[in-house]
Each structure stands twice: as C-alpha cells, then as structure tokens.
Scaffold this motif. Structure first.
Motif, PDB file in Angstrom:
ATOM      1  N   UNK A   6       0.854  -1.184   0.000  1.00  0.00           N
ATOM      2  CA  UNK A   6       0.000   0.000   0.000  1.00  0.00           C
ATOM      3  C   UNK A   6       0.896   1.242   0.000  1.00  0.00           C
ATOM      4  N   UNK A   8       1.000   5.086   1.338  1.00  0.00           N
ATOM      5  CA  UNK A   8       0.342   6.099   2.170  1.00  0.00           C
ATOM      6  C   UNK A   8       0.967   7.449   1.865  1.00  0.00           C
ATOM      7  N   UNK A   9       0.138   8.440   1.668  1.00  0.00           N
ATOM      8  CA  UNK A   9       0.627   9.750   1.239  1.00  0.00           C
ATOM      9  C   UNK A   9       0.150  10.823   2.219  1.00  0.00           C
ATOM     10  N   UNK A  45      -4.363  11.574   5.407  1.00  0.00           N
ATOM     11  CA  UNK A  45      -3.494  10.559   4.813  1.00  0.00           C
ATOM     12  C   UNK A  45      -4.300   9.885   3.704  1.00  0.00           C
ATOM     13  N   UNK A  47      -4.526   6.786   1.282  1.00  0.00           N
ATOM     14  CA  UNK A  47      -3.990   5.419   1.187  1.00  0.00           C
ATOM     15  C   UNK A  47      -4.424   4.830  -0.140  1.00  0.00           C
ATOM     16  N   UNK A  57       5.723   5.396  -5.599  1.00  0.00           N
ATOM     17  CA  UNK A  57       6.440   6.011  -4.480  1.00  0.00           C
ATOM     18  C   UNK A  57       7.578   6.888  -4.984  1.00  0.00           C
ATOM     19  N   UNK A  67       5.652  10.382   1.498  1.00  0.00           N
ATOM     20  CA  UNK A  67       4.858   9.155   1.318  1.00  0.00           C
ATOM     21  C   UNK A  67       5.584   7.981   1.958  1.00  0.00           C
ATOM     22  N   UNK A  68       4.866   6.884   2.082  1.00  0.00           N
ATOM     23  CA  UNK A  68       5.469   5.690   2.661  1.00  0.00           C
ATOM     24  C   UNK A  68       4.851   4.460   2.012  1.00  0.00           C
ATOM     25  N   UNK A  70       3.886   0.582   2.598  1.00  0.00           N
ATOM     26  CA  UNK A  70       3.717  -0.319   3.732  1.00  0.00           C
ATOM     27  C   UNK A  70       2.866  -1.518   3.335  1.00  0.00           C
ATOM     28  N   UNK A 115      -5.600  -3.028   8.125  1.00  0.00           N
ATOM     29  CA  UNK A 115      -4.369  -3.058   8.902  1.00  0.00           C
ATOM     30  C   UNK A 115      -4.759  -3.373  10.333  1.00  0.00           C
TER      31      UNK A 115
END
Lengths: 142, 423
Positions: A6, A8-9, A45, A47, A57, A67-68, A70, A115
């Motif tokens: 996923x 996440x921003x 956030x 997602x 990304x 961003x990340x 995960x 999650x």
C-alpha cells in the motif's frame, strides 16, 4: 506473501492537494485500484493500492511528496453484512484490533483492505478461521 | 589569573580605553554628551552609565570617525562587505595587530596546538579577518602556517597530505566538503593524513554537527568566535573541555543584555552580547552591541581558566520576537526541531492574534512519511509541542507540512512572520 503493498501519502490540508498528487500518478501512468482518504483537522493521509507501488512512491518522492510504502492485508468474502461480521469477529477473538479498513465490492464479492494492530498474527488468524486472502497478484488483476 | 585580579585589570584598562576613545571625534561627542570621563569609572557597574555603540554608529561615521589614534599610527584596516549600506571599517595600530595575534595564539595553544604543528587556514584572505587573523596568530604560536585560503578542495587535500597538516581552520560546511572529496579520492582522513585538530566557526552549527565532523575525520573540533568589529577571530574560544567558549576578559568586557529593555540578564539566560575592547588603541569600541545572542555559562570550567564562558551562538537579536512578554529566538525553536529525524530542515514561525490572543504557529516540513498511523503522527506533534513549550514557555501550534511546502527565500531564510496588528 499474505500482504499487499500500500502507498500512504501525507496530504496537507489545502485545496487542490489531492488533485496534484493524483496528477503526478496519472502522468506516470499509475492505475489506482483502491483508495481512501482519512483526515484530521490539520492534515490527511491518502492510502492507495496501485498497479506499481514502488514506482508510484518514487514518482511522488521526486515531486517532494511525503509518502510511505507499507503492507496491508486484503481479504475477500461475500458482500453480506453477516458474512463480514463473522470474518471480523475472528480478529477480535484473537485479540487483534483493526486500525483501519477500507472496502469495495464487485457484484457479490466484497474486498476489504485492512491493517491490524499486530500484523505478525494475521497469518495465524487467516489459517485458523479459513479466511480468504487475496494476494497482490490476484489483486492487481481485479 | 584570579577573578578579583582580572576584574581590577578590567577597570584599569577600561579607564585607559576611555582616555584613548576621547581622542576620536565620535566618542568625544558621545561621551561628553553623556558626561562620562575616565574618572566616572570606579567599579565595573559604572560601565552601564556609558551609552551603547552600534553598527549604525560605525556606518554613520564611515570610514574613520571612530579612529582615536593618529592616522600615522594606523597600519591596517579590515572592512565588512557592506551589503546593507556603508561597510564597517576597523583600523588597527601595530600594537592592536600584535595583541590580536597574541589572542589567537592563546586560543590555539589552549586547544593543544604547539610550534611543531602545521596549521592550514582555509579562510578567505583579504578584508575578511579569518584569513590574516589566524595567519598572524598561528605564526605567533610558532606553527608552520599554510595560507591556503578558500576553495580549490583538491589542492587543499594535496597540501594536507604533502605538508603534513595537523590542524585546519574552516567553516563547518567546508569541512563536510573536504571530507566528501577525500572520500571520492579514496583518502581516509584517519589513516592518510596527520590531522588532529579542527577549528570551526563563523557559521552557526550544532554540537551534533561538531561530533559528526570529529567522528568522520578522527579529530577534535573546537568552536571559535570572533567578529571583525572586535578585531576578528580570537574573541572567545573553546578549551579542551569543549563546553562553552572562554571569552578573553583581559581584552574585552562582556555584558549580556535583554535586546528590548537593554537591561542585563542573569547568567545562563540568553541575551545579546555587548563587548567593550580593553586593549585596542587605534579604534576602541565601547559597549558595542554585537547583535549576537548567547548566554554566560554559570560556574567554573574544569580547565581552571577564570575567563567566563559563553555558549555557542544562538542566532541574531534582530530575529528576536516577543510573545506575551516572552523573548523568543528562532534558533531556540530550530535547535529543537533539528533533533527530530522525522522532520526536514525548513520551518516557518508565524505569530498572529487569534481572538485577542497572540499565538505562535510553527510549520515544519516532514522529511518523509515515517508512518501511516495517525496516533504516531499526532504523537510526534505532541512531543514537538512539549519540547518547544519547555524551551519557549508558550504552547505553540505545530503544523506538519509537505517537503518543499515552505517557500525558500533567496539568501537568508525568513523564519518568522509576524502578522500581529499591535506588535
């Protein structure tokens, strides 16, 4: 692999920001399969499950977007409330809480991306209760 | 020297300085207007009767209005760049240059350098005092002094290796550059050079940055403080304890004042450094407002020196703002923000009146999204708020923003936006 990737921003609370981010991904030819926005009064956030998380990304990063990447779990079941309730009950019974979840359905089938508080425990719950997991590959073919 | 002896020397030299200063057109008028004569000074507290001298005074009496000696005795001048008006000019006699070199030599001796050392100075030479100031000081110490001057990193590294350089004076950002280029050239500073000591200053840096420099180069790095108005380098310097900079009180009287009320602040409290030269005869400066913010470190230094210590600089008093009666310096906020690895280096402080209440908002850039969990993001905001509150005694509002969201200004970064109607 039980989990799927996923993205996440971090979403600053200012008008047009979501558009800017989607434009970046659109120009890079990224397909969005599922998305959700959660917000507080100060920021949100975003997602996303996309066709290519790693590339999405990098694209965002090169535009200085925080961003990340995960891992989340995707489950599927019949799109009936009682079926969904049964599925989620199994997590509760094992003492796992759900931090967030977003769903969509295609005809009779529901898909839940979630999650949990302890992702290491997921595998155990899935096999013990016979839940159906969707792999990343299957997910991208939806 | 015992404190009492040091203070007696200060009084004696202050009286002499006033006697000399009265020969300059500027101080003659200024001191006569204030009714000050050398005999007005009986204790160090009497210093406070004398008006301050500011950078504007230097500019308005450009170039020689503050010169107290005959121009025949003036042998050198240094000048600031003058980017914001008339440059400031400082004139030196032979005696002044001699004493300046002595002070710098004393600093270098204090950090362990001796006449067998090889000292390479990467400061620009010319009008900038870091060049000639360190050159004469290191020569006075007896070290082999290499006037490498600024730039040409590959040549600097060649000198370091060929001449067996043991000590370097550089600004911190240039040290990082030297290290990078050494690595590109496959040179290990720890085994391929004889470097032991670095003198760093002239650019704000944190203790963490210093430690990083020390680890990467395998050296001890000492912070130095000076300014051209006070001759140049050698005003205050760290000793081997590396905890604060001893300010040479036989050559300067220091005061730390509240930049608003102009009253002295207690030791340990941040304020503006005010300096009086005690051993300069071409152009003494009395109660010169440096605009640099620091505090006196209370207590004695384990090294035994009685010259009191100032903390590393905390920014400029021009940047100070006041909220609800509290003086706040952007550097206080910056130092805390920089400790969070989750945050980037850009920030903006906004002060505004909301419902008749003055509020401080700090916008800070995230370095990257380290979590997608709200409670962790909120935890970060809470922790920043808590630490800032401990430092500035007010509860600021923290806003996390995207990297690059805070506009980069040209040149000096604008850190504070004051939107209040009644400042």
């Amino acid at each position: 692999m039980m989990t799927i990737k996923q993205l996440s921003v971090f979403l600053e609370n200012k008008s047009g920001r979501l558009n800017e981010i989607l434009d970046i991904l659109g120009k890079a030819d990224i397909r969005i399969i599922a998305a959700t926005v959660a917000d507080t009064s100060e920021y949100g956030i975003l997602r996303l499950i996309t066709s290519d998380t790693a590339r999405a990304y990098e694209e965002l990063k090169s535009h200085s977007v925080s961003a990340q990447q995960n891992d989340v779990v995707a489950l599927t079941c019949r799109s009936m409330a009682d079926v969904l309730a049964t599925q989620l009950r199994s997590f509760a019974q094992e003492g796992l809480s759900i931090e967030y979840m977003y769903c969509f359905s295609i005809r009779e089938r529901a898909f839940m991306i979630l999650r949990t508080s302890d992702s290491a425990q997921i595998e155990k719950v899935v096999s013990k209760y016979g839940l159906s997991i969707i792999t990343e590959k299957e997910f991208l073919q939806l | 020297m015992k404190r009492a002896d040091l203070e007696a020397l200060q009084i004696k030299r202050l009286k002499e300085t006033l006697r000399v200063a009265l020969r300059s057109p500027f101080y003659k008028t200024r001191l006569e207007e204030a009714g000050i004569t050398p005999d007005s000074i009986r204790t160090l507290n009497d210093l406070r009767k004398i008006p301050f001298t500011t950078k504007n005074d230097l500019r308005n009496h450009y170039p020689f209005g503050l010169v107290a000696a005959s121009m025949d005795q003036v042998v050198r001048l240094h000048s600031s760049s003058g980017t914001t008006g008339n440059p400031t000019v400082i004139c030196h006699s032979q005696h002044d240059l001699e004493q300046w070199a002595n002070r710098v030599a004393r600093c270098l001796y204090m950090v362990g350098l001796r006449n067998h050392d090889v000292f390479q100075n990467t400061s620009g030479y010319g009008m900038f005092t870091g060049g000639l100031g360190f050159q004469y000081g290191a020569e006075k110490l007896g070290a082999l002094t290499v006037p490498a001057a600024a730039g040409n990193t590959i040549r600097q590294i060649k000198f370091i290796r060929d001449f067996g350089t043991t000590a370097i004076h550089a600004i911190p950002s240039y040290v990082s550059r030297l290290y990078e280029v050494m690595r590109e050239m496959n040179i290990d500073p720890q085994t391929d050079t004889k470097l032991t000591t670095l003198i760093i200053g002239a650019e704000p840096h944190t203790d963490a940055q210093r430690r990083k420099i020390e680890e990467s180069l395998g050296v001890k790095a000492y912070n130095c403080f000076g300014m051209s108005e006070m001759s140049g380098p050698g005003v205050a310097f760290e000793c081997q304890e590396q905890n604060g900079l001893h300010l040479w009180e036989d050559c300067y009287i220091m005061e730390i004042i509240d930049p608003q009320t102009l009253e002295p602040v207690p030791d340990g409290e941040i304020g503006e450094l005010v300096l009086t030269t005690l051993d300069r005869d071409a152009m003494p400066l009395i109660r010169y407002r440096t605009r640099d913010l620091t505090c006196i470190l209370p207590g004695e230094c384990p090294c035994g020196r009685t010259h009191r210590r100032i903390d590393r600089l905390k920014g400029r008093s021009d940047d100070m703002f006041i909220v609800k009666g509290v003086n706040i310096f952007p550097m206080q906020i910056e130092n805390i923000l920089m400790q969070f690895k989750e945050l980037g280096t850009n920030y903006l402080i906004t002060v505004d009146t909301v419902n008749n209440n003055d509020e401080v908002m700090v916008e800070v850039e995230l370095s990257d999204l380290f979590t997608d969990d709200y409670s962790q993001l909120q935890g970060l905001t809470r922790e920043i708020t808590r630490q800032l509150k401990d430092e500035i005694l007010l509860t600021p509002k923290i806003r996390l923003v995207d990297k690059g969201a805070i506009p980069q200004s040209q040149g000096k970064a604008v850190r504070v936006k004051d939107l209040r109607k009644n400042k």
